[in-house]
Design an enzyme around this catalytic site. Sequence first.
Site, PDB file in Angstrom:
ATOM      1  N   GLU A   1       7.722  -2.106   7.167  1.00 54.00           N
ATOM      2  CA  GLU A   1       6.291  -1.830   7.320  1.00 54.00           C
ATOM      3  C   GLU A   1       5.469  -3.072   6.996  1.00 54.00           C
ATOM      4  OE1 GLU A   1       6.708   2.862   5.889  1.00 54.00           O
ATOM      5  OE2 GLU A   1       5.562   1.438   4.690  1.00 54.00           O
TER       6      GLU A   1
ATOM      7  N   HIS B   1       1.727   4.842   7.013  1.00 55.80           N
ATOM      8  CA  HIS B   1       2.095   5.126   5.614  1.00 55.80           C
ATOM      9  C   HIS B   1       0.843   5.445   4.795  1.00 55.80           C
ATOM     10  CE1 HIS B   1       5.323   4.262   2.321  1.00 55.80           C
ATOM     11  NE2 HIS B   1       4.558   5.283   2.002  1.00 55.80           N
TER      12      HIS B   1
ATOM     13  N   ARG C   1       9.920   8.371   3.002  1.00 56.62           N
ATOM     14  CA  ARG C   1      10.356   6.983   3.069  1.00 56.62           C
ATOM     15  C   ARG C   1      11.102   6.754   4.369  1.00 56.62           C
ATOM     16  NH1 ARG C   1       7.055   6.158  -0.161  1.00 56.62           N
ATOM     17  NH2 ARG C   1       7.217   5.088  -2.193  1.00 56.62           N
TER      18      ARG C   1
END
Length: 333
Positions: free
Chosen positions: A280, A299, A251
Amino acid sequence: MGLPRRPLPRNSENVSKVLLISSLAPSVNEQITQHAGSDHQVCVQPFDLSADKRNRLLTEHDCLVLFPGVLDDAAVRAAANLQLIQLVSAGYDRINVKLCRDLGVPVANNGGTNSLDVAEHALMLMLSALRRFADFDRFVKAGQWRGIDSGTNTFTLDGKTVGIIGFGNIGRRVAGLLRPFGCNVIFSDAYPPPEEVSAGLGARQVGLEELFAQSDLITIHVPLNDDTRNMVNSDTLALMKPTAWLVNACRGEVVDETALHAALEQRQIAGAALDVLVKEPPPSDHPLLSLDNVIFTPHTAGVTFDSFSRRGEFIFNNIDRVARGEEPLALVN
């Protein structure tokens, strides 16, 4: 975790009503739902369905399967009669698990079924950093066949000390993948596994400060909570070797991005390989995007096509456990 478990109230056909809310492509949803049996009635809905429709459907189903793992408090309250909220992902920091607990609704993550995918991605980022894959690709495409003197600034994993922060499902997978590379693997974890587990993986437990100071590469695999938020900060970065790389595939919020930018810009550390950021997608003027010693992926560490069948098998097995009145696996509340 102490929540009371009740068998699913079955209808005359003895079927569990499962609501899958997903942003995934239909072909990927099918990888999950292929594991549903004749005793599962599955309704698939897009993640961007209206709040009214979502909340109504939540009252009509026994279990919610969710990807991504994002649910606002209004939806959680609408889901108060659910027997299980089953996340397709590992992270659970974008759902109010305390409110779910207060309402008596168990929340489970994917039980580490995509840990292999994240571990492979972390290994890929390590190799990309040491062998400068992105730079080689860029130079060759620009017509500079020898744009990098690989004899002076590329390196092998062999002989390097790799520090793993978080030695759960993913951290242990990383350690296993590193074994053939001849690395010295150390780890730090607030809840370490039995010594025989880490010894079997060739990994040695150390304190967090020692890990930052000794490692040539540091890879982070912790959940986001109050203890891990900004655990990589100006103090811990100052402990790192100037030749060391930081890899983050958990994270974004576990890293203080302002401190990381300063350390990278000043060449206090060699570089960072980041699959996650605090925001993001990042804004185009994000300071980290301007640096030449950062590698990015969007991600995607745990998201491979192959992972979703594994996740689906776990999900429907977990739903069956609840239907039998058993505690679900991989509870997070």
